[in-house]
Design a protein around this motif. Sequence first.
Motif, PDB file in Angstrom:
ATOM      1  N   LEU A 337       0.826  -1.217   0.000  1.00  0.00           N
ATOM      2  CA  LEU A 337       0.000   0.000   0.000  1.00  0.00           C
ATOM      3  C   LEU A 337       0.854   1.260   0.000  1.00  0.00           C
ATOM      4  O   LEU A 337       0.608   2.180  -0.780  1.00  0.00           O
ATOM      5  CB  LEU A 337      -0.926   0.009   1.219  1.00  0.00           C
ATOM      6  CG  LEU A 337      -2.268  -0.678   1.059  1.00  0.00           C
ATOM      7  CD1 LEU A 337      -3.124  -0.377   2.257  1.00  0.00           C
ATOM      8  CD2 LEU A 337      -2.969  -0.232  -0.191  1.00  0.00           C
ATOM      9  N   MET A 338       1.865   1.305   0.874  1.00  0.00           N
ATOM     10  CA  MET A 338       2.620   2.551   0.978  1.00  0.00           C
ATOM     11  C   MET A 338       3.405   2.856  -0.298  1.00  0.00           C
ATOM     12  O   MET A 338       3.355   3.999  -0.762  1.00  0.00           O
ATOM     13  CB  MET A 338       3.538   2.543   2.192  1.00  0.00           C
ATOM     14  CG  MET A 338       3.891   3.946   2.621  1.00  0.00           C
ATOM     15  SD  MET A 338       5.029   3.994   3.959  1.00  0.00           S
ATOM     16  CE  MET A 338       6.481   3.329   3.206  1.00  0.00           C
ATOM     17  N   PRO A 339       4.107   1.879  -0.919  1.00  0.00           N
ATOM     18  CA  PRO A 339       4.737   2.194  -2.204  1.00  0.00           C
ATOM     19  C   PRO A 339       3.743   2.693  -3.248  1.00  0.00           C
ATOM     20  O   PRO A 339       4.022   3.668  -3.953  1.00  0.00           O
ATOM     21  CB  PRO A 339       5.364   0.867  -2.623  1.00  0.00           C
ATOM     22  CG  PRO A 339       5.563   0.128  -1.381  1.00  0.00           C
ATOM     23  CD  PRO A 339       4.467   0.535  -0.469  1.00  0.00           C
ATOM     24  N   ILE A 340       2.581   2.030  -3.321  1.00  0.00           N
ATOM     25  CA  ILE A 340       1.578   2.472  -4.298  1.00  0.00           C
ATOM     26  C   ILE A 340       1.183   3.913  -4.016  1.00  0.00           C
ATOM     27  O   ILE A 340       1.097   4.747  -4.922  1.00  0.00           O
ATOM     28  CB  ILE A 340       0.344   1.538  -4.254  1.00  0.00           C
ATOM     29  CG1 ILE A 340       0.705   0.182  -4.847  1.00  0.00           C
ATOM     30  CG2 ILE A 340      -0.805   2.147  -5.024  1.00  0.00           C
ATOM     31  CD1 ILE A 340      -0.426  -0.798  -4.804  1.00  0.00           C
ATOM     32  N   CYS A 341       0.961   4.215  -2.723  1.00  0.00           N
ATOM     33  CA  CYS A 341       0.534   5.564  -2.366  1.00  0.00           C
ATOM     34  C   CYS A 341       1.604   6.589  -2.705  1.00  0.00           C
ATOM     35  O   CYS A 341       1.302   7.666  -3.231  1.00  0.00           O
ATOM     36  CB  CYS A 341       0.210   5.644  -0.882  1.00  0.00           C
ATOM     37  SG  CYS A 341      -1.345   4.908  -0.489  1.00  0.00           S
ATOM     38  N   LEU A 342       2.867   6.263  -2.435  1.00  0.00           N
ATOM     39  CA  LEU A 342       3.944   7.218  -2.715  1.00  0.00           C
ATOM     40  C   LEU A 342       4.042   7.488  -4.211  1.00  0.00           C
ATOM     41  O   LEU A 342       4.116   8.640  -4.650  1.00  0.00           O
ATOM     42  CB  LEU A 342       5.268   6.670  -2.174  1.00  0.00           C
ATOM     43  CG  LEU A 342       5.427   6.732  -0.659  1.00  0.00           C
ATOM     44  CD1 LEU A 342       6.669   5.998  -0.220  1.00  0.00           C
ATOM     45  CD2 LEU A 342       5.480   8.167  -0.193  1.00  0.00           C
ATOM     46  N   VAL A 343       4.020   6.391  -5.000  1.00  0.00           N
ATOM     47  CA  VAL A 343       4.071   6.549  -6.459  1.00  0.00           C
ATOM     48  C   VAL A 343       2.876   7.367  -6.937  1.00  0.00           C
ATOM     49  O   VAL A 343       2.997   8.240  -7.809  1.00  0.00           O
ATOM     50  CB  VAL A 343       4.102   5.158  -7.126  1.00  0.00           C
ATOM     51  CG1 VAL A 343       3.901   5.282  -8.623  1.00  0.00           C
ATOM     52  CG2 VAL A 343       5.392   4.458  -6.822  1.00  0.00           C
ATOM     53  N   ASN A 344       1.738   7.116  -6.290  1.00  0.00           N
ATOM     54  CA  ASN A 344       0.509   7.803  -6.676  1.00  0.00           C
ATOM     55  C   ASN A 344       0.617   9.294  -6.405  1.00  0.00           C
ATOM     56  O   ASN A 344       0.172  10.111  -7.215  1.00  0.00           O
ATOM     57  CB  ASN A 344      -0.647   7.179  -5.893  1.00  0.00           C
ATOM     58  CG  ASN A 344      -1.974   7.492  -6.509  1.00  0.00           C
ATOM     59  OD1 ASN A 344      -2.030   7.798  -7.688  1.00  0.00           O
ATOM     60  ND2 ASN A 344      -3.009   7.436  -5.715  1.00  0.00           N
ATOM     61  N   VAL A 345       1.218   9.648  -5.259  1.00  0.00           N
ATOM     62  CA  VAL A 345       1.368  11.074  -4.935  1.00  0.00           C
ATOM     63  C   VAL A 345       2.273  11.752  -5.957  1.00  0.00           C
ATOM     64  O   VAL A 345       1.971  12.856  -6.450  1.00  0.00           O
ATOM     65  CB  VAL A 345       1.923  11.225  -3.500  1.00  0.00           C
ATOM     66  CG1 VAL A 345       2.362  12.658  -3.262  1.00  0.00           C
ATOM     67  CG2 VAL A 345       0.877  10.841  -2.496  1.00  0.00           C
ATOM     68  N   VAL A 346       3.380  11.070  -6.325  1.00  0.00           N
ATOM     69  CA  VAL A 346       4.288  11.638  -7.331  1.00  0.00           C
ATOM     70  C   VAL A 346       3.552  11.825  -8.659  1.00  0.00           C
ATOM     71  O   VAL A 346       3.615  12.873  -9.306  1.00  0.00           O
ATOM     72  CB  VAL A 346       5.522  10.714  -7.508  1.00  0.00           C
ATOM     73  CG1 VAL A 346       6.379  11.203  -8.654  1.00  0.00           C
ATOM     74  CG2 VAL A 346       6.309  10.667  -6.229  1.00  0.00           C
ATOM     75  N   LEU A 347       2.793  10.797  -9.038  1.00  0.00           N
ATOM     76  CA  LEU A 347       2.016  10.839 -10.289  1.00  0.00           C
ATOM     77  C   LEU A 347       1.040  12.007 -10.275  1.00  0.00           C
ATOM     78  O   LEU A 347       0.913  12.754 -11.258  1.00  0.00           O
ATOM     79  CB  LEU A 347       1.268   9.515 -10.418  1.00  0.00           C
ATOM     80  CG  LEU A 347       0.732   9.103 -11.780  1.00  0.00           C
ATOM     81  CD1 LEU A 347       1.907   8.838 -12.700  1.00  0.00           C
ATOM     82  CD2 LEU A 347      -0.105   7.856 -11.627  1.00  0.00           C
ATOM     83  N   THR A 348       0.376  12.191  -9.121  1.00  0.00           N
ATOM     84  CA  THR A 348      -0.590  13.278  -9.010  1.00  0.00           C
ATOM     85  C   THR A 348       0.090  14.631  -9.141  1.00  0.00           C
ATOM     86  O   THR A 348      -0.425  15.524  -9.810  1.00  0.00           O
ATOM     87  CB  THR A 348      -1.295  13.215  -7.651  1.00  0.00           C
ATOM     88  OG1 THR A 348      -1.586  11.877  -7.371  1.00  0.00           O
ATOM     89  CG2 THR A 348      -2.555  14.031  -7.666  1.00  0.00           C
ATOM     90  N   SER A 349       1.273  14.760  -8.502  1.00  0.00           N
ATOM     91  CA  SER A 349       1.967  16.040  -8.577  1.00  0.00           C
ATOM     92  C   SER A 349       2.336  16.362 -10.018  1.00  0.00           C
ATOM     93  O   SER A 349       2.166  17.493 -10.471  1.00  0.00           O
ATOM     94  CB  SER A 349       3.229  16.003  -7.728  1.00  0.00           C
ATOM     95  OG  SER A 349       3.051  15.199  -6.610  1.00  0.00           O
ATOM     96  N   ILE A 350       2.808  15.321 -10.746  1.00  0.00           N
ATOM     97  CA  ILE A 350       3.177  15.554 -12.154  1.00  0.00           C
ATOM     98  C   ILE A 350       1.939  15.979 -12.941  1.00  0.00           C
ATOM     99  O   ILE A 350       1.963  16.964 -13.694  1.00  0.00           O
ATOM    100  CB  ILE A 350       3.807  14.270 -12.744  1.00  0.00           C
ATOM    101  CG1 ILE A 350       5.137  13.987 -12.054  1.00  0.00           C
ATOM    102  CG2 ILE A 350       4.005  14.416 -14.235  1.00  0.00           C
ATOM    103  CD1 ILE A 350       5.692  12.621 -12.344  1.00  0.00           C
ATOM    104  N   LEU A 351       0.845  15.263 -12.712  1.00  0.00           N
ATOM    105  CA  LEU A 351      -0.399  15.597 -13.417  1.00  0.00           C
ATOM    106  C   LEU A 351      -0.853  17.003 -13.071  1.00  0.00           C
ATOM    107  O   LEU A 351      -1.290  17.759 -13.940  1.00  0.00           O
ATOM    108  CB  LEU A 351      -1.491  14.596 -13.056  1.00  0.00           C
ATOM    109  CG  LEU A 351      -1.542  13.303 -13.855  1.00  0.00           C
ATOM    110  CD1 LEU A 351      -2.642  12.423 -13.330  1.00  0.00           C
ATOM    111  CD2 LEU A 351      -1.744  13.607 -15.315  1.00  0.00           C
ATOM    112  N   ALA A 352      -0.762  17.348 -11.759  1.00  0.00           N
ATOM    113  CA  ALA A 352      -1.222  18.662 -11.318  1.00  0.00           C
ATOM    114  C   ALA A 352      -0.398  19.764 -11.953  1.00  0.00           C
ATOM    115  O   ALA A 352      -0.914  20.839 -12.274  1.00  0.00           O
ATOM    116  CB  ALA A 352      -1.157  18.755  -9.801  1.00  0.00           C
TER     117      ALA A 352
END
Lengths: 355, 171
Positions: A337-352
């Motif tokens: 869960l935590m790796p997925i969440c971290l990758v997800n946050v990075v992905l969101t920042s790039i998208l944002a």
Amino acid sequence: MWNFSVVTGWIDALLHRWMGATWALVAEFVIVGLALLAVYAVLALALIYIERKVCAFFQCRIGPNRVGKWGVLQSVADMIKILLKELIRIDRSDRFLFRLASFMVIVGSICTFAALPFDKALHAIDFNIGIFYILAVSSLGVVGILMAGWASNSKYTMIGAMRSGAQLISYEISAGLSLLVIVILSGTMQLSEIVEQQADMWFIFKGNIPAIIAFFTYIIAGHAETNRGPFDLPEAESELTAGYHTEYSGIQFGFFYLAEYMNMFIIAAVAAVMFLGGWTPLHIPGWEGFNHAMDWIPGIVWFFGKTFACVFIALWVRWSFPRLRIDQLLGLEWKILMPICLVNVVLTSILAILI
Amino acid sequence: MKKYITDIALGLWRLFQGMYITMLNFVRPKFTEQYPENRGEKEYFDRFRALLVMPHDERNHHKCTACGICQTNCPNGTIEVVSRMEADEATGRDKKTLDRYMYDLGSCTFCGLCTHSCPFGAIRWSNEFEHSLFTRSKLHMQLNRPGSSLAPKPAPAPVPAAPAAEPAKKE
């Protein structure tokens, strides 16, 4: 769209006509507190009834159906019973912490509940750091659980509390990181502002893939935080009788019970507010007639509808999956869960940044 | 890395499969009997053994000749056939007649040897299963009704004057 500011404004004006500004404020505090406590208790009873009924249906039973029509008064009867029960004093327990623990758990839960936006203007306090406050205060419950486990002077409660501590502290990371995705997307932590931004489209739809991933991770981490579902090791009844609240009886046990159910509600409500748009109706861009029809449904119906849909998912999951072992539980959090969440946050920042 | 991702995807797919199965159970119609409410509505199957009864016809005739085969066959002494000797009206000779047919429900195991061995079909099983009582003595019951008597033998073929024997079966 009609909202509750009419009612709250009317009560405010009335109180100001009767008494001075200070006393009016005090009276409003008392009214808001009482209303929140009443809604808290009623919702908890309703949730207990829903849980028993849904659980029964998943197990091909009918569930409570004797007290009142379809057994709707069953949880009221249970509440009366639990209020009449004796509070047992445990030999060689830490009496002060023992008493304090049940209050800590329920205070943490009520404080979180009070910050939820139920409808436009039906919001006890609208912090500019609302979601941060909710995450912070909801972890007060862990302290209460650890206290209960330590103060009861029993091996079952001790092991249950230790498991609970490990579990809650781990899964709060995933829950926080999942909510961070929405904070990045909306650019604010204020709950009312987050909900307002979803008026055209809910974040789970307009947040692309990161929001969907975050929704799933939040639901999983949220289930773990409520000590329910496949993550109910702290109270694993086959191993630890009842876990950290084994030694509690009467209304002290009732506090733990209420807090457990209301935490489930709070997790569902936060999921509804952050991902499913809180009290905003379902809007699809371009479908003007549809959007207009959806506006006629009051916001409070939308809020509770979404919340209870999330609660149903929680119950569905709870009655589907077997309990995890403690190493599997921690492995799920720290390795998946935590790796997925971290990758997800990075992905969101790039998208944002890109959008 | 590839295994890590495929494992997660596979695990999620398996979880959704499990949730699909439980949802099927959720929407499946429930068969729970609402017992006190549907009392009398439910049909029980014919071979259900709940209580030993002795059918009587409308003229208060039963078919027990007090032969005692059921008593002999009963493995735990549940049945006690008390008989008396009575003069037969037709022949004038003494004949064994049923006085009391005592049945102790408390010790009956519902094996069915009595009904199976009865040569006249005088006793049978009924579906009355609501046996709860406050005193054990009430479980000791008499199956033949007070004042009942043996059904008269069906007359020879030319005179079909035996309506008593047939309805007794149906009861």
